[in-house]
Design a protein around this motif. Structure first.
Motif, PDB file in Angstrom:
ATOM      1  N   LEU A 411       0.830  -1.206   0.000  1.00  0.00           N
ATOM      2  CA  LEU A 411       0.000   0.000   0.000  1.00  0.00           C
ATOM      3  C   LEU A 411       0.860   1.251   0.000  1.00  0.00           C
ATOM      4  O   LEU A 411       0.545   2.237  -0.696  1.00  0.00           O
ATOM      5  CB  LEU A 411      -0.915  -0.014   1.228  1.00  0.00           C
ATOM      6  CG  LEU A 411      -1.820   1.217   1.415  1.00  0.00           C
ATOM      7  CD1 LEU A 411      -2.774   1.358   0.237  1.00  0.00           C
ATOM      8  CD2 LEU A 411      -2.594   1.121   2.722  1.00  0.00           C
ATOM      9  N   LEU A 412       1.962   1.231   0.755  1.00  0.00           N
ATOM     10  CA  LEU A 412       2.858   2.382   0.810  1.00  0.00           C
ATOM     11  C   LEU A 412       3.471   2.665  -0.558  1.00  0.00           C
ATOM     12  O   LEU A 412       3.533   3.818  -1.002  1.00  0.00           O
ATOM     13  CB  LEU A 412       3.958   2.126   1.839  1.00  0.00           C
ATOM     14  CG  LEU A 412       5.009   3.235   2.007  1.00  0.00           C
ATOM     15  CD1 LEU A 412       4.360   4.498   2.539  1.00  0.00           C
ATOM     16  CD2 LEU A 412       6.124   2.776   2.937  1.00  0.00           C
ATOM     17  N   LEU A 413       3.925   1.624  -1.252  1.00  0.00           N
ATOM     18  CA  LEU A 413       4.496   1.815  -2.587  1.00  0.00           C
ATOM     19  C   LEU A 413       3.449   2.361  -3.555  1.00  0.00           C
ATOM     20  O   LEU A 413       3.758   3.200  -4.411  1.00  0.00           O
ATOM     21  CB  LEU A 413       5.061   0.492  -3.104  1.00  0.00           C
ATOM     22  CG  LEU A 413       6.301  -0.035  -2.366  1.00  0.00           C
ATOM     23  CD1 LEU A 413       6.659  -1.425  -2.870  1.00  0.00           C
ATOM     24  CD2 LEU A 413       7.471   0.910  -2.555  1.00  0.00           C
ATOM     25  N   TRP A 414       2.213   1.882  -3.420  1.00  0.00           N
ATOM     26  CA  TRP A 414       1.129   2.374  -4.277  1.00  0.00           C
ATOM     27  C   TRP A 414       0.882   3.857  -4.021  1.00  0.00           C
ATOM     28  O   TRP A 414       0.715   4.651  -4.958  1.00  0.00           O
ATOM     29  CB  TRP A 414      -0.132   1.568  -4.026  1.00  0.00           C
ATOM     30  CG  TRP A 414      -1.288   1.961  -4.901  1.00  0.00           C
ATOM     31  CD1 TRP A 414      -1.536   1.574  -6.179  1.00  0.00           C
ATOM     32  CD2 TRP A 414      -2.362   2.852  -4.527  1.00  0.00           C
ATOM     33  NE1 TRP A 414      -2.687   2.148  -6.641  1.00  0.00           N
ATOM     34  CE2 TRP A 414      -3.228   2.941  -5.662  1.00  0.00           C
ATOM     35  CE3 TRP A 414      -2.679   3.548  -3.380  1.00  0.00           C
ATOM     36  CZ2 TRP A 414      -4.369   3.707  -5.640  1.00  0.00           C
ATOM     37  CZ3 TRP A 414      -3.825   4.326  -3.374  1.00  0.00           C
ATOM     38  CH2 TRP A 414      -4.657   4.404  -4.486  1.00  0.00           C
ATOM     39  N   LEU A 415       0.862   4.245  -2.741  1.00  0.00           N
ATOM     40  CA  LEU A 415       0.647   5.643  -2.393  1.00  0.00           C
ATOM     41  C   LEU A 415       1.794   6.528  -2.891  1.00  0.00           C
ATOM     42  O   LEU A 415       1.560   7.648  -3.354  1.00  0.00           O
ATOM     43  CB  LEU A 415       0.496   5.784  -0.873  1.00  0.00           C
ATOM     44  CG  LEU A 415      -0.791   5.210  -0.273  1.00  0.00           C
ATOM     45  CD1 LEU A 415      -0.743   5.275   1.253  1.00  0.00           C
ATOM     46  CD2 LEU A 415      -2.013   5.958  -0.791  1.00  0.00           C
ATOM     47  N   ILE A 416       3.037   6.018  -2.779  1.00  0.00           N
ATOM     48  CA  ILE A 416       4.182   6.779  -3.274  1.00  0.00           C
ATOM     49  C   ILE A 416       4.059   7.011  -4.775  1.00  0.00           C
ATOM     50  O   ILE A 416       4.288   8.117  -5.283  1.00  0.00           O
ATOM     51  CB  ILE A 416       5.498   6.057  -2.938  1.00  0.00           C
ATOM     52  CG1 ILE A 416       5.744   6.061  -1.430  1.00  0.00           C
ATOM     53  CG2 ILE A 416       6.673   6.706  -3.657  1.00  0.00           C
ATOM     54  CD1 ILE A 416       6.946   5.233  -1.003  1.00  0.00           C
ATOM     55  N   GLY A 417       3.691   5.949  -5.508  1.00  0.00           N
ATOM     56  CA  GLY A 417       3.519   6.084  -6.947  1.00  0.00           C
ATOM     57  C   GLY A 417       2.441   7.091  -7.303  1.00  0.00           C
ATOM     58  O   GLY A 417       2.630   7.934  -8.199  1.00  0.00           O
ATOM     59  N   LYS A 418       1.310   7.030  -6.610  1.00  0.00           N
ATOM     60  CA  LYS A 418       0.231   7.978  -6.869  1.00  0.00           C
ATOM     61  C   LYS A 418       0.656   9.404  -6.536  1.00  0.00           C
ATOM     62  O   LYS A 418       0.324  10.360  -7.262  1.00  0.00           O
ATOM     63  CB  LYS A 418      -1.009   7.588  -6.048  1.00  0.00           C
ATOM     64  CG  LYS A 418      -1.766   6.388  -6.588  1.00  0.00           C
ATOM     65  CD  LYS A 418      -2.406   6.713  -7.929  1.00  0.00           C
ATOM     66  CE  LYS A 418      -3.266   5.573  -8.439  1.00  0.00           C
ATOM     67  NZ  LYS A 418      -3.896   5.881  -9.740  1.00  0.00           N
ATOM     68  N   ALA A 419       1.397   9.554  -5.430  1.00  0.00           N
ATOM     69  CA  ALA A 419       1.843  10.884  -5.037  1.00  0.00           C
ATOM     70  C   ALA A 419       2.801  11.471  -6.067  1.00  0.00           C
ATOM     71  O   ALA A 419       2.728  12.658  -6.404  1.00  0.00           O
ATOM     72  CB  ALA A 419       2.513  10.818  -3.666  1.00  0.00           C
ATOM     73  N   ILE A 420       3.708  10.638  -6.581  1.00  0.00           N
ATOM     74  CA  ILE A 420       4.651  11.110  -7.591  1.00  0.00           C
ATOM     75  C   ILE A 420       3.902  11.561  -8.850  1.00  0.00           C
ATOM     76  O   ILE A 420       4.193  12.624  -9.419  1.00  0.00           O
ATOM     77  CB  ILE A 420       5.671  10.012  -7.931  1.00  0.00           C
ATOM     78  CG1 ILE A 420       6.616   9.777  -6.750  1.00  0.00           C
ATOM     79  CG2 ILE A 420       6.478  10.372  -9.173  1.00  0.00           C
ATOM     80  CD1 ILE A 420       7.548   8.607  -6.944  1.00  0.00           C
ATOM     81  N   LEU A 421       2.920  10.770  -9.283  1.00  0.00           N
ATOM     82  CA  LEU A 421       2.148  11.142 -10.475  1.00  0.00           C
ATOM     83  C   LEU A 421       1.366  12.431 -10.255  1.00  0.00           C
ATOM     84  O   LEU A 421       1.315  13.312 -11.126  1.00  0.00           O
ATOM     85  CB  LEU A 421       1.200  10.000 -10.849  1.00  0.00           C
ATOM     86  CG  LEU A 421       1.842   8.728 -11.416  1.00  0.00           C
ATOM     87  CD1 LEU A 421       0.781   7.662 -11.639  1.00  0.00           C
ATOM     88  CD2 LEU A 421       2.572   9.032 -12.720  1.00  0.00           C
TER      89      LEU A 421
END
Length: 430
Positions: A411-421
């Protein structure tokens, strides 16, 4: 040709009296932009072997009566004194080609790195066996030629040859492998020459043993002089192959090693590392103090180069920033502060400030590599802190909750990816 915008800059034709007559210069000056564009396209067609007569027949009504010789001369002069700005259309095939070329370039970098590691590993594994075979089986001439002392000098010369020859190779992977073999030979054999220890295991031990030696000359000849030789070799490679950005990172590393191995830093080190590690600890490893001291020097050099505001330093600044981010990730790790966490908490704050400054500089200067380093460094930092938070309470690998912890990581990696986008869309998309 629909999306090509041609800006023709005709500068001072009368100055070049030997190549362009006043008559031709005056006639070119009298042409409008559309006429110059037609002449430029006509010359392009001619230079590429196409039949330009149909094109000329289609556009000749845009000109007064011109004979073929005058038309050709005007077209040639417009072509020689023109500057083209090309705007790629959205969704054009050339955009896909450029992205594909970027991907393959990274694949070439990876293949070259793997090949370098493999060659060095083979050196390490078979070197002693090769030397033993050459010495024992080939006698008497070859025994002399391949004696440890003479072979060291021969390999050093081979390293010099690899540097000079590798720069002339156009194929990227082969060039990278040969140059790095030369760099490895220069470093290893110069170390053997200065330490007078001609076997790999012995001069590796000399490097480890003499870095904090009380004898300044031992540190200089063991570490500093070989690092200077490698730095000079990398400077030559960058001079001959300026497009190979990868070598900027290596020359920064070798340069830092050469400077930090100078003896007077040993006496100044105790004043440098407290800037990053202000709280004293008797249990902290000596290497951590040295890393912190080296980082202080690198930070000072980085700020000095940044405030020059000169694009010639951008590659060096990028390399220094990448090394500093990596060093902050290592230094701020919980494993380095097992008995006192005061420095640990302080370093988390410094790391966050460093990441923020890196992003600010990368965004202000529009340096994509620095922004990429910020994104990668921030992502790694967040993931490491995620694991370290659990380590304060329990071993994340044990117990029945490990699956929940891994799910949290996903979930953390998913959130990081979304935040970067999201952030990149808000900042960079106009």
């Amino acid at each position: 040709m629909k999306r090509i915008v041609i800006f023709v800059f005709l500068c001072c034709f009368s100055t070049y009296g030997k190549t362009v007559s006043d008559s031709i210069a005056n006639q070119i000056t009298a042409l409008n932009d559309k006429q110059k564009t037609i002449l430029y396209e006509f010359e392009v067609l001619q230079k590429n072997g196409y039949n330009a007569n149909l094109f000329w027949q289609k556009h000749r009504n845009q000109f007064p009566e011109l004979d073929d010789a005058l038309r050709d001369e005007l077209a040639m002069e417009v072509f020689k004194n023109s500057h083209i700005v090309y705007t790629r259309p959205k969704g054009a095939a050339v955009q896909f080609w450029m992205k594909t070329q970027l991907l393959t370039n990274w694949m070439f970098y990876l293949s070259a790195l793997i090949a370098i590691c493999a060659v060095i590993a083979l050196f390490k594994k078979y070197w002693s066996l090769l030397i033993e075979v050459l010495i024992k089986r080939l006698a008497p001439l070859f025994r002399f030629l391949f004696s440890p002392v003479l072979l060291t000098y021969e390999l050093f010369l081979i390293g010099v040859f690899c540097i000079f020859y590798g720069c002339s190779i156009t194929e990227f992977v082969l060039q990278t492998v040969i140059v790095h073999v030369g760099l490895f030979l220069l470093w290893s054999q110069s170390t053997a020459i200065f330490t007078r220890e001609y076997w790999v295991k012995k001069y590796i031990y000399e490097i480890e043993n003499n870095f904090w030696s009380k004898d300044p000359w031992k540190t200089v000849k063991t570490i500093c002089l070989p690092a200077i030789i490698v730095t000079l070799a990398l400077g030559y490679v960058l001079f001959k192959v300026p497009d190979a950005v990868f070598y900027n990172y290596e020359i920064v590393v070798s340069g830092i090693v050469a400077v930090y191995a100078l003896p007077f830093w040993r006496s100044l080190e105790k004043y440098l590392y407290p800037i990053l590690l202000p709280f004293k600890s008797e249990y902290r490893a000596r290497s951590i103090n040295s890393l912190a001291g080296c980082m202080v020097i690198a930070i000072a050099v980085t700020f000095l180069l940044v405030f020059q505001w000169n694009s010639i330093f951008y590659n060096v600044i990028t390399a220094l920033i990448s090394l500093l981010l990596l060093s902050f990730l290592i230094l701020s790790s919980k494993i380095n502060f097992r008995y006192s966490y005061k420095n640990y908490y302080y370093l988390q704050l410094l790391t966050v400030v460093c990441l923020a400054l890196v992003f600010e500089y990368g965004y202000y200067s529009r340096l994509n590599e620095i922004i990429w380093f910020f994104l990668i460094g921030t992502s790694v930092f967040i993931v490491l802190k995620y694991f370290e938070i659990f380590s304060f309470f329990s071993d994340w690998k044990k117990g029945t909750a490990w699956a929940w912890k891994l799910l949290g990581l996903a979930l953390l990696l998913w959130l990081i990816g979304k935040a970067i986008l999201y952030v990149s869309k808000q900042i960079f998309v106009v």
